[in-house]
Design an enzyme around this catalytic site. Structure first.
Site, PDB file in Angstrom:
ATOM      1  N   GLY A  27      39.842  86.072 -90.752  1.00 49.95           N
ATOM      2  CA  GLY A  27      40.857  85.808 -91.758  1.00 49.95           C
ATOM      3  C   GLY A  27      40.659  84.453 -92.413  1.00 49.95           C
ATOM      4  CD  GLU A  39       7.981  85.117 -96.577  1.00 52.07           C
ATOM      5  OE1 GLU A  39       6.962  85.802 -96.434  1.00 52.07           O
ATOM      6  OE2 GLU A  39       7.960  83.946 -96.980  1.00 52.07           O
TER       7      GLU A  39
END
Length: 371
Positions: free
Chosen positions: A326, A350
């Site tokens: 939260g 990559e």
């Protein structure tokens, strides 16, 4: 076990401060070198230990679980130097690999502003000049670019016209005249891992630093990515595991409406889904690692599938962790906020997730067509 202890006791406690300041984590690098971890992937003949790829992947995961930025820094040593181990000649290995085993930092220099996913668009030029090679051009988004002792640098041989066949690769050493660091990026995540833009202005290096022959670079590049993508997956799974652990610990303690958050069925289902994705992807990590340790040479599709799924798991696990915590999850006092920022790069570097999907879909279509 030694790496896990190092990660938990020394690297993890420093991670938040390094993230806050963006300072390069030299303390972590020194501790990693004191443990001799660079020796892991260097053959024994050059001062290393030559341990298994699975062992390396496990260590990447543990370090990244503690500090994603440090995980990238250390893994980049492997990404940059493994191609030299596979394609370099004896003289090059004897000259460079002992330095890596002793703790030198390495950098893999491929990306340019107009040549990211399509490496054939790179414009960095290698011009032969007698026994030397003159380098002109620049690279961007280069991990360890400002701190590396050795660079595995890709460029185009000026005497070859075909853009694919012109790609070549050489080793560039720190301190070479004409090598300049222009800037470090101020990034969303993995902030302590330096990501530099570098320039080459008539850098002169010995032709003896050329890996293979002019035009061999594309073969070396593809082999490098195939090896590094499972490594990125291990990095992503370290982040995912940390996020999952923080989330489960939190919802097992916090209460709403007189009940532990973990007791709500919707939360239980969410937790089960993330756990299943995490376990299955980790299992595939060890499967691909075992293929490579067994000597497999054709594992590009498996590497792409693994990298795609692991990076998605990292993003989902870290995003759901923030959601489950939260308002606390949105605050920098809690690690999940950093993990969510750290996770995003695994879907980008990559080879982006989009590139992985293209690679995988092409393989499926070619197989269906009998190609």
């Amino acid at each position: 076990a030694s790496v896990r202890s190092l990660a938990r006791e020394r690297i993890a406690p420093r991670a938040a401060e390094f993230d806050r300041t963006g300072e390069f984590p030299w303390d972590n690098v020194h501790d990693i070198n004191a443990l001799g971890l660079n020796m892991m992937f260097v053959p024994e003949a050059y001062g290393g230990m030559g341990l298994s790829y699975i062992c390396y992947l496990a260590c990447v995961r543990e370090i990244s679980r503690a500090c994603a930025a440090t995980g990238i820094i250390w893994a980049t040593n492997f990404h940059a130097m493994k191609p030299l181990i596979e394609f370099g000649n004896e003289e090059q290995k004897s000259r460079f690999l002992p330095r890596i085993a002793e703790g030198a930092l390495a950098s893999l220099a491929i990306t340019e502003p107009e040549a990211g996913s399509d490496a054939t668009g790179m414009t960095t030029a290698f011009r032969p000049d007698g026994d030397d090679i003159i380098i002109d051009g620049g690279k961007t988004f280069i991990t360890n670019g400002d701190v590396a002792d050795l660079y595995l640098l890709f460029g185009k041989w000026t005497h070859i016209q075909d853009p694919r066949k012109a790609i070549s690769v050489l080793v560039l050493e720190k301190g070479t005249a004409g090598l300049e660091v222009l800037r470090n990026e101020d990034k969303m995540g993995t902030r302590a891992s330096s990501t530099a833009t570098i320039r080459f202005n008539e850098c002169r290096v010995p032709r003896a630093n050329l890996v293979g022959n002019p035009g061999d670079g594309l073969t070396v590049l593809l082999a490098s990515l195939n090896r590094s993508r499972p490594s990125v997956a291990a990095h992503a799974l370290g982040i995912a595991r940390a996020a999952f652990e923080d989330a489960t610990a939190s919802i097992n303690e916090r209460r709403q409406s007189g009940r532990k958050i973990l007791e709500f069925q919707g939360i239980q289902f969410l937790l089960a889904d993330v756990a299943a994705e995490l376990v299955l992807t980790e299992s595939y990590l060890w499967q691909v690692g075992a293929m490579i340790d067994a000597g497999a040479t054709d594992f590009g599709i498996e590497a792409s599938i693994l990298k795609l799924r692991a990076s998605d798991v990292a993003m989902r696990a870290s995003t759901e962790a923030v959601q489950l915590l939260g308002g606390y999850g949105y605050c920098k006092d809690y690690r999940v906020e950093r993990l969510m920022r750290d996770a995003k790069i695994t879907q980008i570097y990559e080879g982006t997730s989009e590139i992985q999907r293209i690679v995988i879909s092409r393989a499926v279509l070619n197989e269906a067509a009998g190609i």
